[in-house]
Design an enzyme around this catalytic site. Structure first.
Site, PDB file in Angstrom:
ATOM      1  N   THR A   1     -76.524-111.458  46.279  1.00 33.14           N
ATOM      2  CA  THR A   1     -76.089-112.765  45.795  1.00 33.14           C
ATOM      3  C   THR A   1     -74.688-112.749  45.191  1.00 33.14           C
ATOM      4  O   THR A   1     -73.916-113.695  45.355  1.00 33.14           O
ATOM      5  CB  THR A   1     -77.112-113.286  44.758  1.00 33.14           C
ATOM      6  OG1 THR A   1     -78.401-113.259  45.378  1.00 33.14           O
ATOM      7  CG2 THR A   1     -76.805-114.700  44.313  1.00 33.14           C
TER       8      THR A   1
ATOM      9  N   CYS B   1     -90.125-110.344  53.463  1.00 30.30           N
ATOM     10  CA  CYS B   1     -89.477-111.650  53.338  1.00 30.30           C
ATOM     11  C   CYS B   1     -90.509-112.662  52.849  1.00 30.30           C
ATOM     12  O   CYS B   1     -91.544-112.837  53.480  1.00 30.30           O
ATOM     13  CB  CYS B   1     -88.885-112.114  54.670  1.00 30.30           C
ATOM     14  SG  CYS B   1     -88.178-113.766  54.538  1.00 30.30           S
TER      15      CYS B   1
END
Lengths: 303, 262
Positions: free
Chosen positions: A266, A128
């Site tokens: 996304t 991340c």
């Protein structure tokens, strides 16, 4: 009927389409048939709760999206008590993404989650871009040794299939992937978001509260694809491809380059029907091309 | 919530840069409450990529209306849409205004404070309040004359309307909080509740006035969003609870003003 099933180690998927971590929650159950998916990956959890990064956390770029969520989550105990019951009804395999500050935390998360029913695999978030890791410098998956150490620690704490999620922000991702394989990962997931930023020229401020974030969406697809190709001939474990997939053509490209499965992130925000459409259209593509098994196209790039 | 493919019935520029769009959907008409919003896919291309959130401006028999300002690529693409085209919409989303705050003190008016296109969701609220026979007092503020929207429509509902502009080109010159202060100091006709939507600075000022006069206040917030349904955690607002953040899409967009850390 084409056989769409694939195996990620001992994790059996009825089709190769998964949702990506951070882009799926039970809320989507109202909008699409979650059970049609190969697997769902839940948002990364950490041992203790994390508040996440300050707003704004989202900015749109050309055919892309920047985020700096910062792994906001309520911690492991809350996950087991409150979050997991909400997804227990899902028939598709459930993959839980985990992140820790050090080996001990990763191992502990893996151990505790192994004892919980309904979890089919763990995704080890080593990449991340939006958090600082307590005792670890930089992104874990920027260092092959640290990557190996973390994966080994998780491996020795659970029998669940393990997916190592890697960062694209490295000189040679195949070195990191090989290290994850050696340490016992069942698969590598390529790639997490690309470290990136955007600036508002009127206010002269960064568009994200955290200044930088992770770029996802169609803009990153060609780069992610190349990374899958780079790793395909270097490791023997399955690769899960991710980065800007919005339709079946993108998914097939990833599979031709060597991905056994794909994750869609996304695009789910743009259109929640995307994963379902990709599954249907992959089937149609394979039927049309005369394939009987999807496995036959994996790594089939004529290069 | 549902994902619907709805036909555009009208998409008309009502003031420079501001459009009113009418969309056919009996589902959205049936389930939308004042203060809720919809996520609209403004283009089939990958740019703009994400949906855009819009407060529901009105509910009519055939569907809903949106009132939007062209501010970027998404709204620009939306403004190009023609009647007859189909729009991909997810909604209704979010929590909506608490009308109970107005109905519990029915003899006193509810004050609606709108800044710029913040007027959009407040008009739906006004129609619902009128249906419940609640007196409405609306304060509309904008940069200049061209940014004052819906004055006539509010008056048609029987609402008392006060206009303010930054440049004095219409109504009172100055901030919309000036007439609000006046309204709050009139002991005899003190409002039962304040509902506000507009820029953050305005909401902060409204919230402060509401707090100091002890009038309940609800604000509708805006934040960049991706999913709109509570999955991505991309639209946080700082709140005075242990969790530090709530999500504008799922926990809001309407919040009690006292809950927010401005």
């Amino acid at each position: 009927m084409v056989d769409l099933s694939v195996n990620i180690g001992r994790l059996k998927l009825k089709n190769p389409v998964m949702t990506a971590s951070g882009t799926f929650g039970p809320e989507y159950g109202e909008l699409f048939d979650v059970n049609a998916l190969g697997a769902v990956v839940l948002k990364t959890i950490t041992l203790e709760a994390r508040v996440g990064n300050p707003p704004p956390r989202i900015a749109e770029t050309f055919s892309g999206m920047l985020n700096s969520i910062g792994l906001e989550n309520k911690g492991l105990d809350d996950f087991i008590k409150n979050k997991l019951p909400k997804v227990k009804g899902i028939k598709a395999p459930i993959v839980v993404s985990i992140a820790g500050n050090n080996e001990r935390e990763y191992a502990l998360l893996a151990k505790r989650l192994s004892a919980v029913a309904k979890i089919s695999a763990l995704e080890i978030n080593l990449s991340c871009p939006n958090v600082r890791h307590g005792t670890l410098a930089g992104l874990i998956a920027q260092d092959p040794d640290v990557t190996g150490r973390i994966v080994r620690a998780v491996r020795s704490s659970t029998r669940l299939p393990l997916i190592a999620k890697l960062t694209p922000n490295v000189t040679d991702i195949s070195v990191i992937a090989a290290s994850a394989e050696k340490a016992g990962a069942d698969a590598v997931l390529l790639v997490n978001t690309f470290p990136a930023m955007a600036v508002d020229i009127e206010t002269k401020k960064p568009k994200l509260g955290n200044i930088t974030g992770g770029l996802s969406g169609p803009a990153i697809k060609p780069i992610a694809l190349k990374m899958v190709w780079d790793v395909y001939n270097k490791v023997d474990i399955p690769i899960i491809g991710s980065g800007g997939i919005i339709n079946y053509k993108d998914a097939i490209e990833f599979m031709l380059c060597g991905a056994t499965a794909v994750q869609i992130g996304t695009a789910v925000f743009t259109d929640p029907r995307t994963p379902g459409c990709v599954i249907k259209d992959i089937r149609r593509y394979l039927e049309h091309a005369g394939y009987r098994r999807i496995k036959d196209i994996i790594g089939g790039l004529k290069a | 919530m549902k994902q619907v493919q709805a036909k555009i019935l009208k998409n008309k520029e009502i003031a420079k840069g501001f459009y009113r769009m009418r969309i056919a959907s009996s589902y959205l008409a049936g389930y939308s409450r004042p203060g809720q919003f919809v996520e609209v896919r403004c283009s089939q291309e990958t740019d703009p990529l994400l949906r855009r959130p819009f407060g529901i401006h009105r509910v009519i028999d055939a569907g809903i209306e949106l009132l939007y300002e062209v501010v970027g690529r998404g709204t620009d693409a939306l403004s190009q849409k023609k009647p007859g085209e189909t729009l991909d919409i997810i909604g209704p989303l979010g929590n909506g205004f608490d009308l109970g705050l107005a109905t519990c003190a029915r003899q006193r008016p509810a004050i609606l404070v709108a800044g710029g296109n913040g007027v959009a969701p407040l008009f739906f609220l006004a129609e619902e309040l009128k249906r419940k026979s609640i007196k409405i007092h609306v304060l509309i503020g904008g940069r200049s004359k061209g940014h004052i929207l819906c004055e006539k429509e509010f008056k048609k509902l029987g609402a008392k309307a006060v206009i303010t502009t930054d440049d004095g080109s219409k109504g009172l010159k100055g901030l919309v909080t000036n007439p609000l202060l006046t309204a709050l100091s009139a002991a005899a006709s003190r409002p039962s509740v304040i509902y506000a939507c507009g820029p953050t600075g305005m909401l902060k000022a409204v919230s402060r006035l509401a707090y100091s006069s002890g009038v309940p206040c609800q604000v509708s917030l805006e934040e960049h969003m991706a999913c709109g349904v509570g999955v991505c955690l991309g639209c946080p607002v700082k709140v005075k609870t242990d969790s530090r953040y709530k999500m504008v899409c799922k926990d809001g967009p309407v919040f009690d003003a006292g809950e927010i850390i401005w």
